[in-house]
Design an enzyme around this catalytic site. Structure first.
Site, PDB file in Angstrom:
ATOM      1  N   PRO A 113       0.782  -1.243   0.000  1.00 35.21           N
ATOM      2  CG  PRO A 113       0.113  -0.867   2.211  1.00 35.21           C
ATOM      3  CD  PRO A 113       0.828  -1.871   1.342  1.00 35.21           C
ATOM      4  CE  LYS A 116       9.073  -3.176   2.724  1.00 36.31           C
ATOM      5  NZ  LYS A 116       7.731  -3.375   3.352  1.00 36.31           N
ATOM      6  NE  ARG A 139      -1.922  -5.729  -3.872  1.00 37.28           N
ATOM      7  CZ  ARG A 139      -2.126  -6.888  -4.475  1.00 37.28           C
ATOM      8  NH1 ARG A 139      -3.157  -7.638  -4.136  1.00 37.28           N
ATOM      9  NH2 ARG A 139      -1.311  -7.315  -5.428  1.00 37.28           N
ATOM     10  CG  ASP A 179       8.324  -5.904   0.753  1.00 40.59           C
ATOM     11  OD1 ASP A 179       9.121  -6.600   1.392  1.00 40.59           O
ATOM     12  OD2 ASP A 179       7.172  -5.644   1.156  1.00 40.59           O
ATOM     13  CB  CYS A 232       7.307 -10.133   5.865  1.00 43.92           C
ATOM     14  SG  CYS A 232       5.827 -10.451   4.870  1.00 43.92           S
TER      15      CYS A 232
END
Length: 462
Positions: A113, A116, A139, A179, A232
């Protein structure tokens, strides 16, 4: 909390004697964090005016912990002024550790969202271009709002597949942040709902997806450029082994060191190919640090980086007839203390944009925003946009109305209500930039002591 059995068995095998401490971390409370928008306020000043207790995140330059059980930072006017972004502490690390230079072309490949991407945009300082992409249109809309809320002036918000994007941007980017979508093992404590997708998909599904994204990302990286890959998750299949895969396929890539912190763990070569350079990766564990799980790897492509090249090598030229049609904008801009480069103004129908420096000549790409949306050039008037209001820094616009954060009318403004002002607070008529403690929130039209609310209808607080 109830963790998947297969996850616990895998972590017990990987962590051996550290496993009990790791497991106990799931009984501890998650950490809440915010990241200060240093393009609008310094950390030192924010510490003085913060409306709730904060304490420094030691490995993040502009990151702070707050007590998420007793305060609601997203409800404070400072949040709506874009002074900070709410973000889990470990998730702040990738953007913090990717070095950005002012004139770089930067890509956040899976950006929504926007946690970063907003930090990367701040680091650019309005120079170069930030390309923020997400394959999901819904998104991408949330991404655009956060980029506008943060006042990023040089965005290109895109809604494309990585493979399609690579067709437009061969060896274009100085810096790339990937990411990657992942199984989310590191987020189980923060978001238990992630467990459901973990169980249904498994780590192999995400490892395959990551490698499909990594390949076009490398094609978009300039010689000499740097790419930071992060997840993550704790899964070696998605971490060390994904890095093994891309280095094996592209020998021009090499792992380079990431700025350290005493709580960081290294990558584990034994969980991958055995390549000792995997130790240059970073692992963040919840039992070692006050944050959730994360993995980072910083890669550099061989060669010399030329940061001066635009997308097609062209220089945008502004049509003189278009400039004549912008007379009302230039009249409005007399109150705006910006040094506007007229060659970067582009009129698309009635909508006026201030274009980034490096994205001339793009056609056929799916995007939500190219440049800063300045406002609408209508018949005999210019109407400024919400994005422009957020891009203006404190003190850069002459005609302002500012109220303190504890004034009830600030919340009324955010709800879209018309405001009554005293003669000491506002005089005259016309466009006014409405601010909280000097920080812009949006526009209003002043007449007879009443401010007609022009706050973006889609942003209003319910």
């Amino acid at each position: 909390m109830q963790l998947p059995e297969q996850f616990m068995e895998k972590m017990k095998e990987l962590l051996t004697e550290e496993f009990p401490a790791f497991l106990r971390s799931y009984d501890e409370e998650r950490m809440y964090g915010l990241r200060v928008n240093t393009s609008k306020i310094s950390c030192e000043e924010f510490e003085k005016i913060a409306p709730f207790a904060i304490r420094k995140i030691p490995w993040i330059r502009n990151g702070y912990y707050y007590d998420g059980n007793n305060v609601s930072p997203a409800k404070h006017p400072y949040y709506h002024a874009g002074l900070y972004y709410l973000q889990e502490p470990s998730a702040m690390t990738p953007a913090d550790r990717l070095d950005i230079r002012e004139y770089d072309a930067v890509l956040d490949l899976c950006a929504a969202p926007g946690g970063k991407a907003t930090e990367l945009g701040v680091k650019l300082g309005g120079k170069g271009v930030l390309v923020a992409n997400d394959i999901s249109s819904s998104r991408a809309k949330a991404l655009l709002k956060n980029i506008e809320l943060f006042g990023i002036v040089n965005p290109f918000v895109v809604n494309e597949t990585p493979a399609r994007l690579a067709e437009y941007f061969p060896e274009f980017f100085d810096r790339i942040l990937l990411d990657a979508p992942c199984s989310g093992e590191g987020m189980f404590r923060k978001e238990p709902s992630v467990i459901k997708s973990y169980v249904s998909n498994g780590v192999d599904y995400y490892a395959k997806l990551q490698r499909e994204i990594l390949v076009p990302a490398v094609h978009m990286l300039k010689p000499g450029g740097k790419m930071l890959y992060s997840t993550c998750t704790f899964s070696p299949e998605e971490d060390e082994r994904s890095i093994d895969y891309i280095i094996d396929r592209f020998p021009e890539l090499k792992l380079i060191d990431i700025e350290g912190y005493e709580g960081f763990d290294t990558g584990r070569p034994e969980w991958g190919s055995g390549n000792p350079n995997l130790k240059k990766c970073v692992r963040i564990w919840p039992h070692r640090m006050n944050g959730e799980g994360h993995f980072l790897a910083l890669l550099q492509k061989d060669g010399v980086c030329d940061s001066g090249r635009g997308l097609d090598g062209s220089i945008r030229r502004t049509d003189k007839n278009m400039l004549k049609s912008l007379a009302y904008f230039f009249e409005f801009a007399e109150n705006l203390e910006w040094d506007i480069d007229e060659s970067r103004l582009e009129l698309q129908g009635e909508r006026l944009f201030y274009m980034p420096e490096k994205t001339a000549g793009l056609k056929g790409m799916r995007f939500l925003r190219n440049g800063l949306y300045m406002g609408d050039c209508l018949k005999k008037r210019f109407e400024p946009s919400q994005a422009l209001a957020m891009a203006i820094r404190r003190g850069e616009y002459k005609e302002c109305i500012t109220l303190p954060g504890d004034d009830a009318r600030v919340l009324k403004y955010l709800k879209g209500e018309t405001l009554s002002l005293t003669s000491g607070e506002a005089n005259g008529k016309g466009w006014r930039l409405f601010c909280v403690d000097g920080f812009p929130l949006g526009w209003g039209k002043l007449a007879g002591g009443m401010l007609k609310n022009k706050y973006h209808s889609g942003w209003r607080v319910l």
